[in-house]
Design an enzyme around this catalytic site. Structure first.
Site, PDB file in Angstrom:
ATOM      1  N   SER A 154       0.856  -1.186   0.000  1.00  0.00           N
ATOM      2  CA  SER A 154       0.000   0.000   0.000  1.00  0.00           C
ATOM      3  C   SER A 154       0.891   1.234   0.000  1.00  0.00           C
ATOM      4  O   SER A 154       2.062   1.165   0.429  1.00  0.00           O
ATOM      5  CB  SER A 154      -0.880   0.012   1.265  1.00  0.00           C
ATOM      6  OG  SER A 154      -1.515   1.263   1.443  1.00  0.00           O
TER       7      SER A 154
ATOM      8  N   TYR B 202      -1.656   0.480  10.779  1.00  0.00           N
ATOM      9  CA  TYR B 202      -1.649   0.029   9.387  1.00  0.00           C
ATOM     10  C   TYR B 202      -0.328   0.402   8.718  1.00  0.00           C
ATOM     11  O   TYR B 202       0.241  -0.401   7.975  1.00  0.00           O
ATOM     12  CB  TYR B 202      -2.833   0.640   8.647  1.00  0.00           C
ATOM     13  CG  TYR B 202      -3.040   0.095   7.251  1.00  0.00           C
ATOM     14  CD1 TYR B 202      -3.186  -1.267   7.020  1.00  0.00           C
ATOM     15  CD2 TYR B 202      -3.107   0.958   6.158  1.00  0.00           C
ATOM     16  CE1 TYR B 202      -3.386  -1.764   5.742  1.00  0.00           C
ATOM     17  CE2 TYR B 202      -3.303   0.470   4.873  1.00  0.00           C
ATOM     18  CZ  TYR B 202      -3.448  -0.896   4.665  1.00  0.00           C
ATOM     19  OH  TYR B 202      -3.637  -1.376   3.391  1.00  0.00           O
TER      20      TYR B 202
END
Length: 235
Positions: free
Chosen positions: A120, A133
């Site tokens: 990501s 995250y």
């Protein structure tokens, strides 16, 4: 994104083993696309061992695509929940490690194997409310970079795909504990966020290139997201 990638590769003629926890969704995917569905919890050692055995008996693989992942919580570090961090590490990092480690002997043996890890843009730039995250995706990115260095002698191609804002059915909803209103606000006013199919096409392209071509890192974002910290929203 995993479902879309499986469909894209199957449509191109790949023999695809689709792996996920939810057997009902896998069965539906198999009926739609012809993939071979193998329900598996990638964080469970016994389940992974069974997966490798089934895949080996079915002819093995030359490409491993790690897409399983996700986020839980959008808390700042001061309010972060350890259980959210634990889940994110188990799925994004430990799951990728276990699956890659389990299939490495098969991938090495063919001398033309590929591993693609979907991380990501959260692995590139930290942001407020993203520490858990960010930490998981930074770790998965480091794992990917180390793997590329460690396995080049085995002619293993290692690719990293780093999507930015992708609007899918569940990502924001899961992250925000099922709050549909809060999840909708994540994408509110953003013209054409990426779709799962956009990401799947990049994955398909990257693994379909001649093996000597390695796209080490592919960052993709919607045009409206100029950077992790700059998103244009229509009023």
């Amino acid at each position: 994104m995993g479902q879309a990638a499986a469909k894209a590769l199957a449509a191109q003629g790949w023999k695809v083993f689709a792996v996920a926890r939810r057997a009902d969704r896998l069965s539906e995917l198999a009926q739609q696309s012809g993939v071979i569905a193998i329900p598996t919890d990638i964080t469970d050692d016994a389940a992974v061992a069974s997966l490798v055995q089934q895949v080996t008996e079915a002819g093995g693989i030359d490409t491993l695509i790690n897409i399983s992942g996700g986020a839980r919580g959008a808390d700042k570090l001061a309010e972060a929940k350890a259980e959210d961090w634990d889940w994110m590490y188990r799925v994004n990092v430990i799951g990728t490690m276990k699956l890659t480690q389990a299939f490495l002997p098969i991938l090495r043996a063919g001398r033309s194997g590929t591993v693609l890890n979907l991380t990501s843009t959260a692995a590139l730039v930290a942001y407020e409310g993203g520490s858990g995250y960010n930490a998981a995706k930074f770790a998965e990115r480091a794992l990917t970079q180390a793997l590329r260095l460690e396995e080049v002698e085995h002619n293993l191609r290692v690719i990293e795909v780093l999507p930015g804002m992708v609007q899918t059915e569940e990502f924001a909803l899961n992250r925000l504990a099922g709050d549909r209103e809060a999840a909708a606000k994540v994408y509110q006013g953003v013209a054409e966020p990426l779709t799962a199919e956009d990401v799947a096409e990049v994955v398909r392209y990257a693994v379909s290139l001649p093996h000597h071509v390695n796209l080490d890192e592919i960052v993709l974002r919607p045009v409206a997201q100029a950077a992790a910290y700059k998103v244009v929203r229509n009023s």
